[in-house]
Design a protein around this motif. Structure first.
Motif, PDB file in Angstrom:
ATOM      1  N   PHE A  41       0.809  -1.215   0.000  1.00 42.15           N
ATOM      2  CA  PHE A  41       0.000   0.000   0.000  1.00 42.15           C
ATOM      3  C   PHE A  41       0.847   1.271   0.000  1.00 42.15           C
ATOM      4  O   PHE A  41       0.416   2.297  -0.524  1.00 42.15           O
ATOM      5  N   PHE A  49      -3.220   5.170   2.664  1.00 41.06           N
ATOM      6  CA  PHE A  49      -2.862   4.244   3.740  1.00 41.06           C
ATOM      7  C   PHE A  49      -2.088   5.061   4.772  1.00 41.06           C
ATOM      8  O   PHE A  49      -0.994   5.537   4.502  1.00 41.06           O
ATOM      9  N   HIS A  95      -9.302   0.420   1.676  1.00 44.11           N
ATOM     10  CA  HIS A  95      -8.179   0.545   0.747  1.00 44.11           C
ATOM     11  C   HIS A  95      -8.305  -0.496  -0.349  1.00 44.11           C
ATOM     12  O   HIS A  95      -8.692  -1.638  -0.091  1.00 44.11           O
TER      13      HIS A  95
END
Length: 160
Positions: A41, A49, A95
């Motif tokens: 991420f 993130f 996410h």
């Protein structure tokens, strides 16, 4: 039918490789995937993130019964992750990212489909998420997934 796509590697027009989606494996993430998910991420600033999402925090998320996290892997490399969770009677996608070399193969849609299936099994019937207003690709993707922009909610947040 096998789908292939030419992809350019290392920003060099001479170096081309073929990627097959048949070699992609999708599975639920486990606590032992935390470091790889964090590293993955961090490659995508548009995913938001948070810096405070460290190893311990991510491991706790992965072992929580309210979390829903799936990985897409090519061999031993993470090429996609979706992370979400239950929030009462609704769920959120927090996410989602796909390695650029593996985009346009439908991997993101498959990951989201896995999440929606798990949520339905848990009795959840509404999902929401946040997309940065300048993230046109994200807005287009999520609209294609059936999510609609709300006009009557205001998002407020703070780090605590």
């Amino acid at each position: 039918m096998t789908r292939f796509d030419r992809v350019q590697l290392n920003d060099s027009p001479e170096i081309l490789n073929y990627v097959s989606v048949d070699n992609i494996r999708m599975r639920a993430a486990t606590e032992s995937d935390a470091a790889g998910i964090i590293e993955f991420f961090h490659q995508f600033p548009e995913v938001s993130f948070c810096p405070w999402q460290d190893l311990a925090t991510t491991q706790n998320i992965l072992k929580s019964h309210t979390s829903v996290v799936f990985l897409a892997e090519a061999e031993d490399d993470i090429v996609g992750v979706v992370m979400g969770g239950l929030m009462g009677s609704r769920a959120t996608i927090n996410h989602l990212a796909i390695d650029p070399m593996f985009q346009k193969f439908g991997i993101a849609s498959q990951l989201v489909s896995h999440v929606k299936s798990v949520l339905r099994q848990k009795g959840i019937h509404r999902m929401f998420l946040f997309v940065h207003k300048n993230n046109d690709a994200g807005l287009q993707f999520w609209t294609k997934q059936g999510l609609n922009q709300t006009s009557d909610e205001v998002t407020l947040e703070m780090d605590i």
